[in-house]
Design a protein around this motif. Structure first.
Motif, PDB file in Angstrom:
ATOM      1  N   ASP A 158      30.708  50.586  36.901  1.00  0.00           N
ATOM      2  CA  ASP A 158      31.771  50.247  37.493  1.00  0.00           C
ATOM      3  C   ASP A 158      33.014  50.038  36.422  1.00  0.00           C
TER       4      ASP A 158
ATOM      5  N   GLU B 255      41.860  47.610  42.880  1.00  0.00           N
ATOM      6  CA  GLU B 255      41.504  46.238  42.712  1.00  0.00           C
ATOM      7  C   GLU B 255      40.211  46.042  42.335  1.00  0.00           C
ATOM      8  N   PHE B 256      40.105  44.831  41.365  1.00  0.00           N
ATOM      9  CA  PHE B 256      38.924  44.582  40.809  1.00  0.00           C
ATOM     10  C   PHE B 256      38.097  43.652  41.647  1.00  0.00           C
ATOM     11  N   GLU B 257      36.872  44.192  41.881  1.00  0.00           N
ATOM     12  CA  GLU B 257      35.876  43.173  42.694  1.00  0.00           C
ATOM     13  C   GLU B 257      35.533  41.876  42.220  1.00  0.00           C
ATOM     14  N   LYS B 258      35.535  41.787  40.770  1.00  0.00           N
ATOM     15  CA  LYS B 258      35.074  40.516  40.535  1.00  0.00           C
ATOM     16  C   LYS B 258      36.024  39.488  40.276  1.00  0.00           C
ATOM     17  N   ASN B 259      37.224  39.837  40.751  1.00  0.00           N
ATOM     18  CA  ASN B 259      38.466  38.761  40.780  1.00  0.00           C
ATOM     19  C   ASN B 259      39.361  39.143  41.749  1.00  0.00           C
ATOM     20  N   GLN B 260      40.553  38.573  41.871  1.00  0.00           N
ATOM     21  CA  GLN B 260      41.550  39.010  42.888  1.00  0.00           C
ATOM     22  C   GLN B 260      42.832  39.827  42.158  1.00  0.00           C
TER      23      GLN B 260
ATOM     24  N   PRO C 178      34.889  45.930  34.728  1.00  0.00           N
ATOM     25  CA  PRO C 178      35.020  45.852  36.199  1.00  0.00           C
ATOM     26  C   PRO C 178      35.662  44.240  36.239  1.00  0.00           C
ATOM     27  N   ASP C 179      35.828  43.773  35.204  1.00  0.00           N
ATOM     28  CA  ASP C 179      36.657  42.401  35.313  1.00  0.00           C
ATOM     29  C   ASP C 179      37.980  42.374  34.833  1.00  0.00           C
TER      30      ASP C 179
END
Length: 171
Positions: free
Chosen positions: A87, A45-50, A102-103
């Protein structure tokens, strides 16, 4: 019923990599991802988006859980995954590496090896490893180092011959 997910949108009916997705409204759906060429299976799972990174037997799918169509599809032969600084994720292929930010955006290194990478280690922003070099008399493994921040390669076994005189031309 599975929903087939492929790189070209064509139906896929063989057994692939099934993943259950949950939408924000509480409903769910099951994807059947068309597999690549390796055994690497993972969901990140990417933390910066869903969005999610689904690795289905070496093929990467960037997915939003509410959509059955992938945002992006790339690769077929990723065999290993490593965490790097900032990340980032590093995916190992046969001849090069793919870096996932990360994105979810990604980029490829230049070609590092003729045919095979081994003993990959990631330390901060540096990647160390061995690149296979098939020789006519003896095969060898050549060390390499790749800097993720400057995007520079040192070593490796793949050499380009762009600015060199071709051996078959007479000058």
């Amino acid at each position: 019923m599975y929903i087939p997910v492929t790189d070209n949108g064509e139906p896929f009916y063989s057994e692939g990599f099934p993943v259950r997705f949950y939408k924000t409204d509480g409903t769910e759906w099951i994807a059947n991802f068309q597999p690549g060429w390796t055994d690497l299976k993972q969901i990140i799972e990417f933390e910066k988006n869903q969005n999610l990174l689904v690795i289905a037997c070496g093929t990467c799918y960037i997915m939003n859980p509410k959509d059955a169509k992938p945002i992006q599809v790339f690769g077929v032969g990723f065999s290993d995954i490593f965490k790097a600084n900032k990340d980032r994720l590093v995916l190992q292929d046969q001849t090069d590496l793919t870096i996932i930010e990360p994105d979810g955006t990604h980029w490829n290194t230049e070609r590092i090896s003729w045919d095979g990478l081994a003993e990959i280690k990631v330390e901060n922003n540096l990647i160390y490893g061995l690149a296979f070099n098939p020789m006519h008399d003896a095969d060898e493994w050549v060390e390499f180092k790749y800097d993720l921040d400057t995007k520079t390669l040192t070593g490796g076994s793949y050499y380009t011959f762009e600015n060199k005189k071709p051996w078959w031309k007479v000058w």
